[in-house]
Design a protein around this motif. Structure first.
Motif, PDB file in Angstrom:
ATOM      1  N   GLY B  99     -73.204  51.816 -98.637  1.00  0.00           N
ATOM      2  CA  GLY B  99     -74.478  51.856 -97.931  1.00  0.00           C
ATOM      3  C   GLY B  99     -75.463  52.863 -98.490  1.00  0.00           C
ATOM      4  O   GLY B  99     -76.480  53.156 -97.872  1.00  0.00           O
ATOM      5  N   LYS B 100     -75.177  53.411 -99.662  1.00  0.00           N
ATOM      6  CA  LYS B 100     -76.077  54.404-100.236  1.00  0.00           C
ATOM      7  C   LYS B 100     -77.474  53.821-100.506  1.00  0.00           C
ATOM      8  O   LYS B 100     -78.494  54.453-100.254  1.00  0.00           O
ATOM      9  N   GLU B 101     -77.468  52.593-101.010  1.00  0.00           N
ATOM     10  CA  GLU B 101     -78.757  51.968-101.319  1.00  0.00           C
ATOM     11  C   GLU B 101     -79.556  51.643-100.069  1.00  0.00           C
ATOM     12  O   GLU B 101     -80.779  51.610-100.089  1.00  0.00           O
ATOM     13  N   ILE B 102     -78.809  51.409 -98.989  1.00  0.00           N
ATOM     14  CA  ILE B 102     -79.483  51.093 -97.730  1.00  0.00           C
ATOM     15  C   ILE B 102     -80.344  52.276 -97.287  1.00  0.00           C
ATOM     16  O   ILE B 102     -81.412  52.099 -96.719  1.00  0.00           O
ATOM     17  N   ILE B 103     -79.867  53.491 -97.575  1.00  0.00           N
ATOM     18  CA  ILE B 103     -80.619  54.678 -97.162  1.00  0.00           C
ATOM     19  C   ILE B 103     -81.967  54.748 -97.876  1.00  0.00           C
ATOM     20  O   ILE B 103     -83.011  54.939 -97.247  1.00  0.00           O
ATOM     21  N   SER B 104     -81.959  54.534 -99.186  1.00  0.00           N
ATOM     22  CA  SER B 104     -83.229  54.532 -99.920  1.00  0.00           C
ATOM     23  C   SER B 104     -84.153  53.449 -99.381  1.00  0.00           C
ATOM     24  O   SER B 104     -85.361  53.647 -99.251  1.00  0.00           O
ATOM     25  N   PHE B 105     -83.568  52.316 -99.055  1.00  0.00           N
ATOM     26  CA  PHE B 105     -84.352  51.210 -98.530  1.00  0.00           C
ATOM     27  C   PHE B 105     -84.955  51.566 -97.171  1.00  0.00           C
ATOM     28  O   PHE B 105     -86.143  51.339 -96.919  1.00  0.00           O
ATOM     29  N   LEU B 106     -84.130  52.178 -96.320  1.00  0.00           N
ATOM     30  CA  LEU B 106     -84.572  52.569 -94.975  1.00  0.00           C
ATOM     31  C   LEU B 106     -85.727  53.561 -95.029  1.00  0.00           C
ATOM     32  O   LEU B 106     -86.653  53.499 -94.230  1.00  0.00           O
ATOM     33  N   VAL B 107     -85.636  54.479 -95.990  1.00  0.00           N
ATOM     34  CA  VAL B 107     -86.654  55.516 -96.098  1.00  0.00           C
ATOM     35  C   VAL B 107     -87.994  54.913 -96.538  1.00  0.00           C
ATOM     36  O   VAL B 107     -89.055  55.323 -96.076  1.00  0.00           O
ATOM     37  N   ILE B 108     -87.933  53.911 -97.425  1.00  0.00           N
ATOM     38  CA  ILE B 108     -89.165  53.295 -97.936  1.00  0.00           C
ATOM     39  C   ILE B 108     -89.784  52.331 -96.921  1.00  0.00           C
ATOM     40  O   ILE B 108     -90.997  52.171 -96.867  1.00  0.00           O
ATOM     41  N   LEU B 109     -88.926  51.724 -96.108  1.00  0.00           N
ATOM     42  CA  LEU B 109     -89.382  50.655 -95.213  1.00  0.00           C
ATOM     43  C   LEU B 109     -90.638  50.978 -94.387  1.00  0.00           C
ATOM     44  O   LEU B 109     -91.546  50.150 -94.326  1.00  0.00           O
ATOM     45  N   PRO B 110     -90.726  52.162 -93.756  1.00  0.00           N
ATOM     46  CA  PRO B 110     -91.920  52.432 -92.940  1.00  0.00           C
ATOM     47  C   PRO B 110     -93.230  52.389 -93.714  1.00  0.00           C
ATOM     48  O   PRO B 110     -94.281  52.156 -93.122  1.00  0.00           O
ATOM     49  N   ILE B 111     -93.205  52.631 -95.040  1.00  0.00           N
ATOM     50  CA  ILE B 111     -94.462  52.474 -95.767  1.00  0.00           C
ATOM     51  C   ILE B 111     -94.528  51.149 -96.518  1.00  0.00           C
ATOM     52  O   ILE B 111     -95.590  50.717 -96.932  1.00  0.00           O
ATOM     53  N   ALA B 112     -93.362  50.496 -96.695  1.00  0.00           N
ATOM     54  CA  ALA B 112     -93.377  49.212 -97.404  1.00  0.00           C
ATOM     55  C   ALA B 112     -93.855  48.091 -96.493  1.00  0.00           C
ATOM     56  O   ALA B 112     -94.581  47.200 -96.922  1.00  0.00           O
ATOM     57  N   LEU B 113     -93.462  48.155 -95.231  1.00  0.00           N
ATOM     58  CA  LEU B 113     -93.967  47.158 -94.288  1.00  0.00           C
ATOM     59  C   LEU B 113     -95.410  47.506 -93.946  1.00  0.00           C
ATOM     60  O   LEU B 113     -95.778  48.670 -93.936  1.00  0.00           O
ATOM     61  N   PRO B 114     -96.239  46.491 -93.668  1.00  0.00           N
ATOM     62  CA  PRO B 114     -97.625  46.775 -93.315  1.00  0.00           C
ATOM     63  C   PRO B 114     -97.731  47.798 -92.177  1.00  0.00           C
ATOM     64  O   PRO B 114     -96.932  47.770 -91.254  1.00  0.00           O
ATOM     65  N   GLY B 115     -98.708  48.702 -92.289  1.00  0.00           N
ATOM     66  CA  GLY B 115     -98.889  49.752 -91.297  1.00  0.00           C
ATOM     67  C   GLY B 115     -98.991  49.233 -89.877  1.00  0.00           C
ATOM     68  O   GLY B 115     -98.517  49.854 -88.927  1.00  0.00           O
ATOM     69  N   ILE B 116     -99.587  48.056 -89.764  1.00  0.00           N
ATOM     70  CA  ILE B 116     -99.757  47.467 -88.441  1.00  0.00           C
ATOM     71  C   ILE B 116     -98.402  47.190 -87.794  1.00  0.00           C
ATOM     72  O   ILE B 116     -98.240  47.331 -86.586  1.00  0.00           O
ATOM     73  N   VAL B 117     -97.407  46.845 -88.608  1.00  0.00           N
ATOM     74  CA  VAL B 117     -96.072  46.546 -88.083  1.00  0.00           C
ATOM     75  C   VAL B 117     -95.432  47.820 -87.558  1.00  0.00           C
ATOM     76  O   VAL B 117     -94.909  47.860 -86.435  1.00  0.00           O
ATOM     77  N   THR B 118     -95.501  48.892 -88.366  1.00  0.00           N
ATOM     78  CA  THR B 118     -94.982  50.179 -87.924  1.00  0.00           C
ATOM     79  C   THR B 118     -95.693  50.605 -86.637  1.00  0.00           C
ATOM     80  O   THR B 118     -95.058  51.045 -85.679  1.00  0.00           O
ATOM     81  N   GLY B 119     -97.000  50.462 -86.620  1.00  0.00           N
ATOM     82  CA  GLY B 119     -97.795  50.868 -85.464  1.00  0.00           C
ATOM     83  C   GLY B 119     -97.415  50.117 -84.203  1.00  0.00           C
ATOM     84  O   GLY B 119     -97.084  50.719 -83.183  1.00  0.00           O
ATOM     85  N   ILE B 120     -97.435  48.804 -84.281  1.00  0.00           N
ATOM     86  CA  ILE B 120     -97.178  48.009 -83.079  1.00  0.00           C
ATOM     87  C   ILE B 120     -95.725  48.151 -82.632  1.00  0.00           C
ATOM     88  O   ILE B 120     -95.441  48.134 -81.431  1.00  0.00           O
ATOM     89  N   SER B 121     -94.794  48.349 -83.588  1.00  0.00           N
ATOM     90  CA  SER B 121     -93.383  48.539 -83.206  1.00  0.00           C
ATOM     91  C   SER B 121     -93.235  49.773 -82.341  1.00  0.00           C
ATOM     92  O   SER B 121     -92.635  49.727 -81.262  1.00  0.00           O
ATOM     93  N   LEU B 122     -93.788  50.895 -82.835  1.00  0.00           N
ATOM     94  CA  LEU B 122     -93.670  52.146 -82.091  1.00  0.00           C
ATOM     95  C   LEU B 122     -94.362  52.008 -80.737  1.00  0.00           C
ATOM     96  O   LEU B 122     -93.857  52.446 -79.712  1.00  0.00           O
ATOM     97  N   ARG B 123     -95.525  51.359 -80.759  1.00  0.00           N
ATOM     98  CA  ARG B 123     -96.277  51.166 -79.525  1.00  0.00           C
ATOM     99  C   ARG B 123     -95.471  50.348 -78.514  1.00  0.00           C
ATOM    100  O   ARG B 123     -95.411  50.686 -77.330  1.00  0.00           O
ATOM    101  N   SER B 124     -94.837  49.272 -79.008  1.00  0.00           N
ATOM    102  CA  SER B 124     -94.111  48.408 -78.077  1.00  0.00           C
ATOM    103  C   SER B 124     -92.881  49.128 -77.533  1.00  0.00           C
ATOM    104  O   SER B 124     -92.533  48.979 -76.361  1.00  0.00           O
ATOM    105  N   ALA B 125     -92.243  49.958 -78.396  1.00  0.00           N
ATOM    106  CA  ALA B 125     -91.090  50.724 -77.912  1.00  0.00           C
ATOM    107  C   ALA B 125     -91.539  51.720 -76.853  1.00  0.00           C
ATOM    108  O   ALA B 125     -90.897  51.877 -75.810  1.00  0.00           O
TER     109      ALA B 125
END
Lengths: 305, 267
Positions: B99-125
């Motif tokens: 799972g080492k590669e998963i960590i690098s992937f996880l770290v990049i994900l919040p900026i790789a996915l469109p900002g709107i997705v990060t925004g609305i996810s946090l908002r909905s939570a």
């Protein structure tokens, strides 16, 4: 106190996997709970629905939001409009970025190279909002662009372009062309850097080998350089495509107020208070990006990141 | 041989020159407008030059409040990102595990996915769990996408530095803490600083995720966005824009010089 701490660390030193776990735990908990948890919540909420009378969210599994989303042709228009914009922006950014990246990687001397690198990196990192705003100034009717075109005697060209159906408008800052220009401007550095990195990695011996074997510059470019630089182009395209897909600031500030995915999500959750629909809507770019990333992975883009 | 490339290289030079002009001129234009005497429009050429808007901006309380909030958020987010990012780097850089590669992937994900997705996810939570908006909700959101800058910078540095020093230190009887404090930390200090500065600049400038997690509070970008949509004093907005250019550009320049000798210079 320090002694116990030291003992604890030494204890950990001989238990590698426990130490590893403790080092990783904070990050995994944070990203797992805060980020993945939120993404998961979003997904769940997209299966909730909203009571159209009371505006209360009903926490029961239903596909109503997705049905609502895909039933209306205006939503399809939004999705198609945003994807088309993202695609066009990506394509044009790649065309503009390639020669710049090529010059940086192949032609620039050791003194010029770091200057050029900094020249691309600085705008990439510097304020996004300020950059968008600067185009508002530039494209304003009485602004600098009109003035320049007037001096060059090209004002009628601008008028002709603005008179075009669909992409035209009353002025540049209220048209798709203006919006497109700003998107390309803002994301261009994100395209230049990966291409430059992939060009940089091409061994010079390959180019020499090609010319030794009788390949002319055009042939070398087409058969050696371009295939090797392509993963870099795909890597850059991930940024330009994803960023355009999710942006809602540029369509809000520039353009003719027709909706883009980001604006739709924002409006549905905000003024309409319909989080389920907003959630369903934001699943669209996630799905598009997943398809895009899987294609990009096949094209070898991740090795170029 | 050389002459064959010449035509191409003139074309290349022109393309590069125009590309760079395209990237840089708009920023210069905004700086110029901050000195305009024109209050209502974006008239060009400027009717006159003045520095009075800097004074006007200085007197405005709402701007100071936004700056204070932005600085607080950026600072706390950066500290969290440094803590989380550095620990993970220490775990990742020399060990192999599932799972080492998963960590690098996880770290990049919040900026790789469109900002709107990060925004609305946090908002909905936040809405699902009834978490009220506060400075902390902004901090949580910002720290999440700031981790990547620290993580990438520190990891690149760790990979570049030789491990024999760490081994020597342990052989000479230093405990893990001493090794970290006196060997690893000095080694990664500039990378940490660079990652931290980039993270600060990133947070100070973030607008999309912030609009979803800020509630009624205004960070500098939110303040600017409001001014763009409903302008009150246009020249003051220009002054704040110049301020933002400085606040984001200087850390980036500093970060660049701190990591210049790194081979794997990526953001």
């Amino acid at each position: 106190m320090t002694n116990t701490f030291d003992k604890f660390l030494t204890f950990l030193f001989y238990r590698k996997s426990l130490a590893l776990f403790l080092l990783l735990a904070p990050l995994l908990i944070w990203l797992g709970v805060v980020y993945l948890g939120s993404l998961f919540t979003l997904l769940i909420q997209s299966f909730f629905s909203i009571d159209s009378f009371s505006g209360v969210i009903k926490r029961e599994f239903t596909l109503e939001s997705y049905y609502d989303l895909f039933r209306q042709s205006t939503n399809w228009d939004i999705i198609i409009r945003t994807s088309t914009m993202a695609f066009t922006v990506t394509l044009v950014s790649a065309i503009i970025a390639f020669p710049i990246a090529y010059f940086m990687a192949m032609n620039a001397g050791p003194k010029l190279k770091p200057i050029l690198y900094l020249g691309v990196m600085l705008p990439l990192w510097s304020s996004y909002l300020v950059k968008v705003y600067s185009w508002k100034l530039i494209m304003a009717k009485e602004g600098i662009l009109t003035w320049c075109l007037e001096r060059l005697g090209l004002l009628h060209v601008l008028d002709a372009i603005l008179a075009l159906p669909v992409i035209g408008g009353s002025s540049l800052s209220f048209s798709y062309i203006g919006m497109f220009l700003v998107f390309v401007y803002i994301w261009l550095p994100y395209m230049i850097l990966p291409i430059q990195a992939s060009l940089e990695r091409i061994p010079k011996s390959l180019l020499e080998a090609s010319s030794d074997l009788g390949g002319g510059p055009t042939q070398t470019f087409r058969k050696v350089i371009l295939p090797l630089a392509f993963p870099g182009v795909v890597a850059g395209s991930i940024f330009t495509f994803s960023l355009t897909l999710g942006d809602y600031i540029i369509p809000t500030i520039i353009g003719n107020s027709s909706y883009f995915i980001g604006m739709a999500v924002y409006t549905h959750q905000g003024t309409a208070g319909n989080i389920p629909l907003a959630a369903a809507f934001s699943v669209v770019p996630i799905v598009i990006m997943m398809v895009y990333l899987s294609i990009a992975k096949r094209l070898g883009a991740f090795d170029a990141l | 041989m050389r002459s064959k490339w010449n035509l191409g290289s003139i074309g290349l030079k022109t393309a590069t020159l125009f590309g760079f002009l395209f990237i840089h001129i708009p920023i210069l234009i905004i700086i110029m407008y901050a000195f305009s005497t024109d209050e209502k429009t974006f008239q060009f050429p400027l009717p006159g030059f003045t520095t009075k808007w800097f004074g006007v901006a200085w007197e405005r309380n709402d701007i100071w409040e936004a700056i204070a909030l932005s600085s607080q958020v950026a600072l706390v987010s950066t500290v969290i990102a440094i803590f989380l990012g550095t620990l993970a780097c220490l775990a990742v850089y020399r060990s192999q595990f599932f799972g080492k590669e998963i960590i690098s992937f996880l770290v990049i994900l919040p900026i790789a996915l469109p900002g709107i997705v990060t925004g609305i996810s946090l908002r909905s939570a936040m809405s699902l769990f009834g978490i009220p908006f506060s400075t902390w909700t902004i901090v949580i959101a910002h720290a999440t996408f700031c981790i990547v800058t620290v993580y990438n910078n520190v990891l690149a540095r760790l990979r570049r530095s030789s491990h024999s020093m760490v081994e020597a230190s342990m052989d000479l009887g230093a405990n893990p803490w001493q090794t970290f404090r006196f060997v690893i930390l000095p080694n990664i200090a500039t990378a940490l600083l660079a990652g931290g500065m980039l993270s600060f600049a990133l947070s100070f400038d973030e607008v999309i995720v912030t609009t979803f997690t800020a509630g009624q509070q205004s960070t500098v970008p939110i303040w600017m966005l409001t001014e763009f949509i409903r302008p009150r004093q246009r020249p003051v907005t220009n002054v704040v824009a110049v301020f933002v250019i400085l606040v984001t550009t200087l850390p980036i320049l500093a970060a660049y010089y701190l990591t210049k000798e790194d081979e794997g210079r990526k953001k």
